[in-house]
Motif scaffolding. Structure first.
Motif, PDB file in Angstrom:
ATOM      1  N   ARG A   1     -12.852  -4.940   8.757  1.00 28.46           N
ATOM      2  CA  ARG A   1     -13.490  -3.736   9.300  1.00 28.46           C
ATOM      3  C   ARG A   1     -12.843  -3.235  10.583  1.00 28.46           C
ATOM      4  N   GLN A   2     -11.775  -3.920  11.035  1.00 33.00           N
ATOM      5  CA  GLN A   2     -11.201  -3.516  12.316  1.00 33.00           C
ATOM      6  C   GLN A   2      -9.699  -3.263  12.279  1.00 33.00           C
ATOM      7  N   LEU A   3      -8.949  -3.948  11.405  1.00 32.66           N
ATOM      8  CA  LEU A   3      -7.498  -3.771  11.397  1.00 32.66           C
ATOM      9  C   LEU A   3      -7.107  -2.373  10.933  1.00 32.66           C
ATOM     10  N   THR A   4      -6.216  -1.746  11.694  1.00 28.72           N
ATOM     11  CA  THR A   4      -5.640  -0.454  11.290  1.00 28.72           C
ATOM     12  C   THR A   4      -4.150  -0.574  11.002  1.00 28.72           C
ATOM     13  N   GLN A   5      -3.498  -1.644  11.521  1.00 23.37           N
ATOM     14  CA  GLN A   5      -2.069  -1.846  11.278  1.00 23.37           C
ATOM     15  C   GLN A   5      -1.814  -3.321  10.983  1.00 23.37           C
TER      16      GLN A   5
ATOM     17  N   THR B   1      -9.658  -1.701   4.419  1.00 23.53           N
ATOM     18  CA  THR B   1      -9.780  -0.291   4.037  1.00 23.53           C
ATOM     19  C   THR B   1      -9.527   0.682   5.183  1.00 23.53           C
ATOM     20  N   ARG B   2      -9.446   0.177   6.432  1.00 18.63           N
ATOM     21  CA  ARG B   2      -9.161   1.062   7.563  1.00 18.63           C
ATOM     22  C   ARG B   2      -7.674   1.135   7.887  1.00 18.63           C
ATOM     23  N   LEU B   3      -6.851   0.427   7.126  1.00 20.14           N
ATOM     24  CA  LEU B   3      -5.413   0.406   7.413  1.00 20.14           C
ATOM     25  C   LEU B   3      -4.801   1.795   7.353  1.00 20.14           C
ATOM     26  N   THR B   4      -4.051   2.112   8.392  1.00 24.87           N
ATOM     27  CA  THR B   4      -3.228   3.324   8.391  1.00 24.87           C
ATOM     28  C   THR B   4      -1.752   2.978   8.283  1.00 24.87           C
ATOM     29  N   SER B   5      -1.403   1.686   8.536  1.00 25.52           N
ATOM     30  CA  SER B   5      -0.007   1.247   8.482  1.00 25.52           C
ATOM     31  C   SER B   5       0.068  -0.140   7.857  1.00 25.52           C
ATOM     32  N   LEU B   6       0.964  -0.292   6.853  1.00 24.60           N
ATOM     33  CA  LEU B   6       1.163  -1.580   6.199  1.00 24.60           C
ATOM     34  C   LEU B   6       2.657  -1.843   6.071  1.00 24.60           C
ATOM     35  N   VAL B   7       3.098  -3.002   6.576  1.00 20.16           N
ATOM     36  CA  VAL B   7       4.491  -3.443   6.482  1.00 20.16           C
ATOM     37  C   VAL B   7       4.515  -4.778   5.765  1.00 20.16           C
ATOM     38  N   LEU B   8       5.264  -4.852   4.665  1.00 20.14           N
ATOM     39  CA  LEU B   8       5.400  -6.113   3.940  1.00 20.14           C
ATOM     40  C   LEU B   8       6.861  -6.302   3.549  1.00 20.14           C
ATOM     41  N   HIS B   9       7.548  -7.181   4.283  1.00 21.14           N
ATOM     42  CA  HIS B   9       8.966  -7.469   4.049  1.00 21.14           C
ATOM     43  C   HIS B   9       9.109  -8.925   3.632  1.00 21.14           C
ATOM     44  N   HIS B  10       9.813  -9.158   2.524  1.00 20.73           N
ATOM     45  CA  HIS B  10       9.941 -10.522   2.016  1.00 20.73           C
ATOM     46  C   HIS B  10      11.313 -10.693   1.378  1.00 20.73           C
ATOM     47  N   ASP B  11      11.573 -11.901   0.893  1.00 17.29           N
ATOM     48  CA  ASP B  11      12.896 -12.248   0.367  1.00 17.29           C
ATOM     49  C   ASP B  11      13.024 -12.025  -1.131  1.00 17.29           C
ATOM     50  N   GLY B  12      12.024 -11.440  -1.753  1.00 17.46           N
ATOM     51  CA  GLY B  12      12.065 -11.212  -3.184  1.00 17.46           C
ATOM     52  C   GLY B  12      11.176 -12.147  -3.973  1.00 17.46           C
ATOM     53  N   SER B  13      10.527 -13.087  -3.296  1.00 16.66           N
ATOM     54  CA  SER B  13       9.671 -14.048  -3.983  1.00 16.66           C
ATOM     55  C   SER B  13       8.347 -13.439  -4.413  1.00 16.66           C
ATOM     56  N   LEU B  14       7.965 -12.325  -3.821  1.00 16.31           N
ATOM     57  CA  LEU B  14       6.702 -11.678  -4.147  1.00 16.31           C
ATOM     58  C   LEU B  14       6.905 -10.694  -5.303  1.00 16.31           C
ATOM     59  N   ARG B  15       6.086 -10.822  -6.344  1.00 18.46           N
ATOM     60  CA  ARG B  15       6.204  -9.962  -7.523  1.00 18.46           C
ATOM     61  C   ARG B  15       4.962  -9.084  -7.642  1.00 18.46           C
ATOM     62  N   VAL B  16       5.099  -7.825  -7.272  1.00 16.10           N
ATOM     63  CA  VAL B  16       4.018  -6.850  -7.394  1.00 16.10           C
ATOM     64  C   VAL B  16       4.543  -5.715  -8.260  1.00 16.10           C
ATOM     65  N   PRO B  17       4.107  -5.618  -9.520  1.00 15.30           N
ATOM     66  CA  PRO B  17       4.696  -4.650 -10.453  1.00 15.30           C
ATOM     67  C   PRO B  17       4.594  -3.200  -9.998  1.00 15.30           C
ATOM     68  N   THR B  18       3.493  -2.866  -9.339  1.00 15.89           N
ATOM     69  CA  THR B  18       3.271  -1.485  -8.918  1.00 15.89           C
ATOM     70  C   THR B  18       2.454  -1.455  -7.641  1.00 15.89           C
ATOM     71  N   LEU B  19       2.618  -0.406  -6.854  1.00 13.02           N
ATOM     72  CA  LEU B  19       1.834  -0.241  -5.635  1.00 13.02           C
ATOM     73  C   LEU B  19       0.538   0.509  -5.892  1.00 13.02           C
ATOM     74  N   SER B  20       0.283   0.832  -7.134  1.00 10.98           N
ATOM     75  CA  SER B  20      -0.904   1.606  -7.485  1.00 10.98           C
ATOM     76  C   SER B  20      -2.182   0.938  -7.006  1.00 10.98           C
ATOM     77  N   GLY B  21      -2.301  -0.389  -7.220  1.00 10.27           N
ATOM     78  CA  GLY B  21      -3.516  -1.085  -6.824  1.00 10.27           C
ATOM     79  C   GLY B  21      -3.745  -1.074  -5.326  1.00 10.27           C
ATOM     80  N   VAL B  22      -2.665  -1.260  -4.552  1.00 16.43           N
ATOM     81  CA  VAL B  22      -2.780  -1.241  -3.095  1.00 16.43           C
ATOM     82  C   VAL B  22      -3.204   0.142  -2.614  1.00 16.43           C
ATOM     83  N   LEU B  23      -2.558   1.167  -3.121  1.00 15.78           N
ATOM     84  CA  LEU B  23      -2.832   2.529  -2.670  1.00 15.78           C
ATOM     85  C   LEU B  23      -4.214   3.008  -3.105  1.00 15.78           C
TER      86      LEU B  23
END
Length: 430
Positions: A139-143, A166-188
């Protein structure tokens, strides 16, 4: 003459307001009177960030001075859980926190910071077993920034945790390729307030038709997303995939390969973003391949690519109102700087390298009548020609003289920067 302590405090505070952070800290060490004035004036420290590394060396007066100044932004290096507990005791109102090289597998102590809005975790030496520590912050994180972090949890757990913010205005996710997320649809779909997104694309070869299409969008609706950064990008994309991004204002592409494939995907991006104002391109195809696709709405352009003088002429025709230019060509820039006053007369800020640029071409920048800030990106020199390994990382005497000459020619209208100051909470990937 009136002694310093006898002058009104309001006068000293007005003087101190013009000082840099470093100068304020220096003045603070000169006498107890100035230390008291500075520490008891939180507005003077608004926006001030501090890096904490060796917690055993910090005593009570140190913590008390931070608390008095209402320091709200802290970077903790090589920290542990006990350090967060100590930090929460002295700075409970902390609103921005970076954990660099975190040493433990969890960060449950973050729940102690009830006003935390910006959180950055980067370069952890221990894997994060899960992201449950995010739930109390929903309920508090925006970035939120997760960069170079080992995640042993499943991608579904990651998406579930992030989707609660749900209050996020900024999201940064940088990784080495180990994370498999087929689409950003769910996040957005869940992050309806998101405006800035920075995502690693190394695992994608083709973007699915719904990659940027959250479930709440219907018909011709578009996202609120205004700033998009894609790292290690080399994915096939179509204009239909990019339809939800038609209102995007800022795009940064960091290509995966310095030697690109046969297809320039950037052409599709530029053709699909008619309202783009800021574009940053690093690597990939030469500028000539996509220069004709630049939208006329561009006001800011960063080019760290292979380009020739004639390519800049095309850019000037395609983006005639350009105000901000960052130029780091792979080849020598000696033949490019001299063209800038004629090609981009509306420039207000300019970032260039000065090595291999003649003094005459450098001083010719005075003809940029609207220029107010010039940043020199290579402020170093080798004082001994016989020892190329000796490098001094500060402006050379020659550069300092050039800067002085340019400022005189412009009646000190142009501010010249030779050392950039990054946001201490930002990652170093971009």
């Amino acid at each position: 003459m009136t002694s310093a302590p006898q002058l009104p405090a309001e006068l000293w505070l007005q003087v101190f307001s013009f000082l840099s952070w470093r100068d304020k800290l220096s003045v603070r060490c000169t006498c107890s009177h100035f230390r008291h004035l500075l520490d008891k004036s939180p507005p003077l420290w608004r926006g001030f960030s501090i890096v904490l590394r060796h917690f055993s060396k910090y005593n009570r007066p140190f913590w008390r001075s931070l608390a008095q100044r209402h320091v709200g932004s802290v970077s903790v290096r090589s920290g542990k859980k006990k350090h967060l507990r100590q930090l929460s005791t002295w700075l409970p109102a902390l609103h921005a926190l970076r954990l660099d090289d975190w040493r433990e597998g969890g960060v449950d102590e973050l729940k102690l910071f009830h006003r935390l809005q910006r959180l950055s975790i980067t370069s952890c030496s221990s894997p994060l077993k899960n992201l449950d520590f995010l739930f109390p912050l929903s309920r508090q994180l925006t970035q939120l920034s997760l960069c170079n972090v080992q995640l042993t949890c499943a991608s579904s757990h990651l998406l579930a945790a992030v989707s609660q913010l749900t209050r996020l205005t900024s999201l940064v996710l940088h990784h080495d390729g180990s994370l498999r997320v087929p689409t950003l649809s769910g996040v957005l779909t869940h992050l309806t307030q998101l405006k800035h997104l920075s995502w690693t694309m190394i695992t994608y070869r083709t973007l699915s038709h719904d990659f940027f299409s959250p479930a709440h969008l219907t018909g011709g609706s578009t996202l609120k997303l205004s700033d998009l950064q894609l790292l290690n990008y080399d994915a096939v994309v179509t204009q239909d995939v990019l339809q939800p991004l038609s209102r995007l204002h800022s795009l940064s592409i960091f290509h995966l390969y310095s030697v690109p494939g046969p297809t320039c995907h950037l052409q599709t991006w530029l053709s699909s973003l008619p309202q783009l104002r800021n574009l940053s391109v690093h690597g990939g195809h030469p500028l000539a391949v996509y220069a004709d696709f630049l939208p006329s709405s561009l006001l800011s352009l960063t080019l760290c690519v292979d380009l020739q003088p004639e390519d800049l002429q095309v850019v000037s025709l395609r983006a005639p109102h350009l105000e901000h230019l960052h130029l780091e060509p792979w080849s020598s820039s000696s033949n490019l700087v001299r063209l800038l006053p004629q090609l981009f007369p509306h420039l207000r800020t300019l970032r260039i390298r000065h090595h291999h640029v003649s003094d005459a071409d450098f001083l010719q920048l005075q003809q940029l009548w609207h220029l107010d800030t010039l940043e020199v990106l290579d402020s170093y020199y080798r004082p001994d020609p016989t020892d190329p390994s000796l490098v001094v990382y500060e402006p050379s005497p020659r550069l300092l003289q050039l800067i002085s000459d340019l400022q005189k020619l412009t009646n000190h209208r142009v501010r010249v920067i030779t050392s950039s100051h990054r946001d201490p909470l930002a990652c170093h990937c971009v």
